[in-house]
Scaffold this active site. Sequence first.
Site, PDB file in Angstrom:
ATOM      1  N   ASP A  22      37.348  30.526  43.648  1.00 47.52           N
ATOM      2  CA  ASP A  22      38.193  29.452  44.238  1.00 47.52           C
ATOM      3  C   ASP A  22      37.653  28.971  45.554  1.00 47.52           C
ATOM      4  O   ASP A  22      36.864  29.503  46.325  1.00 47.52           O
ATOM      5  CB  ASP A  22      39.568  30.257  44.387  1.00 47.52           C
ATOM      6  CG  ASP A  22      40.670  29.328  45.466  1.00 47.52           C
ATOM      7  OD1 ASP A  22      40.638  27.989  45.037  1.00 47.52           O
ATOM      8  OD2 ASP A  22      41.011  29.758  46.330  1.00 47.52           O
ATOM      9  N   ASP A  64      39.666  26.698  48.618  1.00 44.23           N
ATOM     10  CA  ASP A  64      40.615  26.762  49.727  1.00 44.23           C
ATOM     11  C   ASP A  64      41.353  28.009  49.665  1.00 44.23           C
ATOM     12  O   ASP A  64      41.928  28.478  48.776  1.00 44.23           O
ATOM     13  CB  ASP A  64      41.646  25.656  49.356  1.00 44.23           C
ATOM     14  CG  ASP A  64      41.024  24.334  49.628  1.00 44.23           C
ATOM     15  OD1 ASP A  64      41.084  23.438  48.651  1.00 44.23           O
ATOM     16  OD2 ASP A  64      40.237  24.028  50.623  1.00 44.23           O
TER      17      ASP A  64
HETATM   18  C1  XBP Z   1      44.220  24.696  47.031  1.00 47.35           C
HETATM   19  C2  XBP Z   1      44.937  23.320  46.675  1.00 47.35           C
HETATM   20  C3  XBP Z   1      44.493  22.171  47.173  1.00 47.35           C
HETATM   21  C4  XBP Z   1      44.376  22.145  48.806  1.00 47.35           C
HETATM   22  C5  XBP Z   1      44.186  20.592  49.350  1.00 47.35           C
HETATM   23  O1  XBP Z   1      43.008  24.368  46.242  1.00 47.35           O
HETATM   24  O2  XBP Z   1      45.970  23.360  46.169  1.00 47.35           O
HETATM   25  O3  XBP Z   1      45.322  21.211  46.751  1.00 47.35           O
HETATM   26  O4  XBP Z   1      45.533  22.646  49.461  1.00 47.35           O
HETATM   27  O5  XBP Z   1      43.345  20.024  48.703  1.00 47.35           O
HETATM   28  P1  XBP Z   1      42.235  25.889  45.764  1.00 47.35           P
HETATM   29  P2  XBP Z   1      43.505  18.682  47.951  1.00 47.35           P
HETATM   30  O6  XBP Z   1      42.339  25.927  44.290  1.00 47.35           O
HETATM   31  O7  XBP Z   1      40.900  25.656  46.122  1.00 47.35           O
HETATM   32  O8  XBP Z   1      42.738  27.337  46.218  1.00 47.35           O
HETATM   33  O9  XBP Z   1      44.189  17.885  48.817  1.00 47.35           O
HETATM   34  O10 XBP Z   1      41.960  18.067  47.797  1.00 47.35           O
HETATM   35  O11 XBP Z   1      44.252  18.960  46.713  1.00 47.35           O
HETATM   36 MG    MG Z   2      43.102  28.983  46.929  1.00 46.36          MG
END
Ligand code: XBP
Ligand code: MG
Length: 263
Positions: free
Chosen positions: A9, A11
């Site tokens: 993953d 973020d």
């Molecule tokens: C986490 C998310 C993303 C980020 C914001 O992604 O839900 O939406 O919070 O990024 P991950 P965007 O699956 O990597 O944990 O605004 O580009 O969505």
């Molecule tokens: Mg994440």
Amino acid sequence: MRLEALVFDVDGTLADTEEAHRRAFNAAFRVHGLDWDWTPEVYGVLLNVAGGKERLTHWVGSLAVAPEERDRLRGQVPEIHATKTREFAGLVAQGELRPRTGIARLIGEARGRGVPLGIASTTTLANVEALVPALLGEEALSWFDVVAVGDVVPRKKPAPDIYQLAVRRLGAAPEHCAAFEDSDLGVRAARAAGLFTVAVCTRWTREHDLSSAHLQLPSLGDPDAPLDSESADRIGGPWLDVDRLAARHGSWASTLPATRAVS
Ligand code: XBP
Ligand code: MG
């Protein structure tokens, strides 16, 4: 038991990025003349909606405004999100973000052992293209055999779609792969896709129930940031490396029904 791939993953897992995302959203609201302010408390709740555009649409749906104003604001979401993505790239370029503990080491070990790497994220490709080189170096994006992100699948996490796409593109069976996640939505997605799931929470997901992960750790650990003794006892050492991961994965894989026996 050889692991066929590690799927990360982005973020909260590669780096603790959500504070930067929160600031980028608020900066975009100012650019668009919106008096919205996503405080950490508000944003922590909004993180239960995966995807920035979906999060914005959910937020607009919660506003006490006239239906025509709501429709107008909903129509602005893609534009606001594009601004937010530019703002996020600007924050990433300031160089404040660092890989989470153990991420650079584990990725380096996997590369050294020829274990394929994938990314499976709800975020946008633009964010990944800005973030990964900033975290791991200019060439780092090329280390990943597969980058499955954002709107390439119809359903975002907690649906399994993005992990199913990543393992399919890796040419691996899901049960031969390990996923690394930070959130409830992400753990559910990886588990639903059948991967061996490792969960490491962040300050944003500390209250999440990550217990459905096969392995839950406070961090991946590192030589200069060893795990606590209880966690180390569980994985056989003070940080999670490829061998310790493979051992935990192997013992899980041996419990799978014969039809999904892992070679
Ligand atoms: C986490 C998310 C993303 C980020 C914001 O992604 O839900 O939406 O919070 O990024 P991950 P965007 O699956 O990597 O944990 O605004 O580009 O969505
Ligand atoms: Mg994440």
